[in-house]
Design an enzyme around this catalytic site. Sequence first.
Site, mmCIF file in Angstrom:
data_model
loop_
_atom_site.group_PDB
_atom_site.id
_atom_site.type_symbol
_atom_site.label_atom_id
_atom_site.label_comp_id
_atom_site.label_asym_id
_atom_site.label_seq_id
_atom_site.Cartn_x
_atom_site.Cartn_y
_atom_site.Cartn_z
ATOM 1 N N HIS A 166 -24.201 83.996 -41.159
ATOM 2 C CA HIS A 166 -22.512 84.420 -41.207
ATOM 3 C C HIS A 166 -21.504 84.145 -39.754
ATOM 4 O O HIS A 166 -22.654 83.872 -38.464
ATOM 5 C CB HIS A 166 -21.712 85.415 -41.590
ATOM 6 C CG HIS A 166 -23.284 87.178 -41.633
ATOM 7 N ND1 HIS A 166 -23.138 87.248 -40.209
ATOM 8 C CD2 HIS A 166 -23.863 87.379 -42.250
ATOM 9 C CE1 HIS A 166 -23.737 87.684 -40.984
ATOM 10 N NE2 HIS A 166 -24.179 88.438 -41.360
ATOM 11 N N HIS A 193 -24.485 86.441 -37.300
ATOM 12 C CA HIS A 193 -25.082 85.267 -36.736
ATOM 13 C C HIS A 193 -25.125 84.565 -35.702
ATOM 14 O O HIS A 193 -26.073 83.980 -34.716
ATOM 15 C CB HIS A 193 -26.639 85.158 -37.993
ATOM 16 C CG HIS A 193 -26.931 85.772 -38.755
ATOM 17 N ND1 HIS A 193 -26.594 85.876 -40.671
ATOM 18 C CD2 HIS A 193 -27.674 86.284 -39.021
ATOM 19 C CE1 HIS A 193 -27.041 86.576 -40.902
ATOM 20 N NE2 HIS A 193 -28.191 86.162 -40.048
ATOM 21 N N GLN A 231 -41.403 92.254 -45.802
ATOM 22 C CA GLN A 231 -40.339 92.544 -45.938
ATOM 23 C C GLN A 231 -39.951 93.627 -47.147
ATOM 24 O O GLN A 231 -38.825 94.101 -46.898
ATOM 25 C CB GLN A 231 -39.943 92.537 -44.101
ATOM 26 C CG GLN A 231 -38.622 91.926 -44.506
ATOM 27 C CD GLN A 231 -38.423 91.207 -43.322
ATOM 28 O OE1 GLN A 231 -39.135 90.418 -42.123
ATOM 29 N NE2 GLN A 231 -37.162 91.287 -42.933
ATOM 30 N N LYS A 273 -27.321 95.849 -35.559
ATOM 31 C CA LYS A 273 -26.552 96.707 -37.122
ATOM 32 C C LYS A 273 -28.144 96.741 -37.746
ATOM 33 O O LYS A 273 -27.996 98.102 -38.154
ATOM 34 C CB LYS A 273 -26.152 95.400 -37.995
ATOM 35 C CG LYS A 273 -25.814 95.928 -39.145
ATOM 36 C CD LYS A 273 -25.015 94.726 -40.297
ATOM 37 C CE LYS A 273 -26.702 93.915 -41.156
ATOM 38 N NZ LYS A 273 -27.678 94.761 -42.259
ATOM 39 N N GLN A 297 -34.547 98.277 -36.094
ATOM 40 C CA GLN A 297 -35.725 97.108 -36.039
ATOM 41 C C GLN A 297 -35.519 96.608 -35.055
ATOM 42 O O GLN A 297 -36.455 96.049 -34.250
ATOM 43 C CB GLN A 297 -35.042 96.039 -37.236
ATOM 44 C CG GLN A 297 -35.853 94.805 -36.829
ATOM 45 C CD GLN A 297 -35.274 93.519 -38.383
ATOM 46 O OE1 GLN A 297 -35.442 93.086 -39.174
ATOM 47 N NE2 GLN A 297 -34.060 92.616 -37.633
ATOM 48 N N VAL A 309 -20.503 92.617 -35.731
ATOM 49 C CA VAL A 309 -19.911 92.232 -35.912
ATOM 50 C C VAL A 309 -19.310 92.574 -37.080
ATOM 51 O O VAL A 309 -19.936 91.853 -38.282
ATOM 52 C CB VAL A 309 -20.307 90.560 -36.169
ATOM 53 C CG1 VAL A 309 -18.469 89.369 -35.973
ATOM 54 C CG2 VAL A 309 -20.357 89.812 -34.546
ATOM 55 N N MET A 331 -20.771 92.636 -41.180
ATOM 56 C CA MET A 331 -20.898 91.910 -40.964
ATOM 57 C C MET A 331 -22.748 91.562 -42.066
ATOM 58 O O MET A 331 -23.330 92.008 -40.791
ATOM 59 C CB MET A 331 -20.884 90.308 -40.851
ATOM 60 C CG MET A 331 -19.221 90.578 -40.341
ATOM 61 S SD MET A 331 -19.126 88.579 -39.875
ATOM 62 C CE MET A 331 -17.425 88.222 -40.099
ATOM 63 N N SER A 332 -23.195 91.364 -43.172
ATOM 64 C CA SER A 332 -24.353 91.189 -43.872
ATOM 65 C C SER A 332 -24.440 90.367 -44.650
ATOM 66 O O SER A 332 -23.762 89.646 -45.628
ATOM 67 C CB SER A 332 -24.492 92.380 -44.346
ATOM 68 O OG SER A 332 -25.617 92.632 -45.015
ATOM 69 N N ARG A 351 -25.361 90.603 -47.190
ATOM 70 C CA ARG A 351 -25.389 91.331 -48.572
ATOM 71 C C ARG A 351 -24.519 92.017 -48.650
ATOM 72 O O ARG A 351 -24.745 92.116 -49.803
ATOM 73 C CB ARG A 351 -26.800 92.798 -48.887
ATOM 74 C CG ARG A 351 -28.195 92.435 -48.533
ATOM 75 C CD ARG A 351 -28.958 93.257 -48.567
ATOM 76 N NE ARG A 351 -30.120 93.315 -48.723
ATOM 77 C CZ ARG A 351 -31.776 93.089 -48.063
ATOM 78 N NH1 ARG A 351 -31.609 93.020 -46.902
ATOM 79 N NH2 ARG A 351 -32.760 92.350 -48.235
#
Length: 308
Positions: free
Chosen positions: A34, A37, A65, A155, A159, A182, A190-191, A193
């Site tokens: 999206h 990225h 993971q 986000k 990590q 973002v 934004m994700s 998922r």
Amino acid sequence: MDIVTTAAELRARVAAWRRDGARVGFVPTMGNLHNGHFSLITLCRSAMGGRADRVVASIFVNPTQFGPNEDYARYPRTPAQDQAGLAAHGCDLLFAPAVEEMYPFGIGQSVRVEVPIVSVPLEGEHRPGHFVGVASVVTKLFNLVQPDVAVFGRKDYQQLLVVERLLRDLRLPIEIVGAPIVREANGLAMSSRNQYLSPAERERAGLIHVALLAMQDGVNAGTPFADVERIAVAMLEKARFVTDYAVVRSAQTLLEPEPGQRCGLIALIAAKLGGTRLIDNLPIDENAAVRRLFETNHVSFANPLTNL
């Protein structure tokens, strides 16, 4: 944009660039891309991102993971759409390996990399083994690409800390850039998922960012951390979220802050809405620019700390 699927092809392309003196940037992803990225690709080429002359992106849905009850099998895979988006945003090379290429001895026999301290709380507690999978695959990818600079989104803040500690401990000569989150118009981070959410859930999910802003205001107003966290959980649960955590932590270690600490803090939330688990975070900053930016997205903000 060229596409390669094997380690040998990837190394050959990168080696050719290096012979020409190019500085190489890297953006690892799991696909279903999206605008968040794509902003990483743009940042990788910028002065802030380290001015990469050539940019490699990877798309690999890493099985190690994901936990046994998580969404590996149904994780959205959109290769044609991803390739078009990467090419449009200036990516030079896409590495899209099969599982067998990344784990030649099988997943059960693969080398594992564990990063202590920062991988233990929060996501480490709720997703056992997750960060071992992340650290292991990132180490493999760094070894294959050997980039000068790599860009990760903020986000996934924990990590990012895991990757930074991994590099420092292994003494890898890679510059890590943390890219700004973002957000959608209602503040939702934004994700990939997010597409699991219904339209009504997607609108309601913006409350996570509202809760983070309320946590920021509460800390800056001197409210005890435990009260800030309790009220944030109450906000979310009133809106039918199931909250894994809503906490204020030290931004560098993710440990609980000292009483009275006001600098170097971050608010982090993980919560489920319907069947979708969402994460987000916000640095504790007295600068009102964050709130102004949020309000320009046409979302009304009322401080819930005074309303509950």
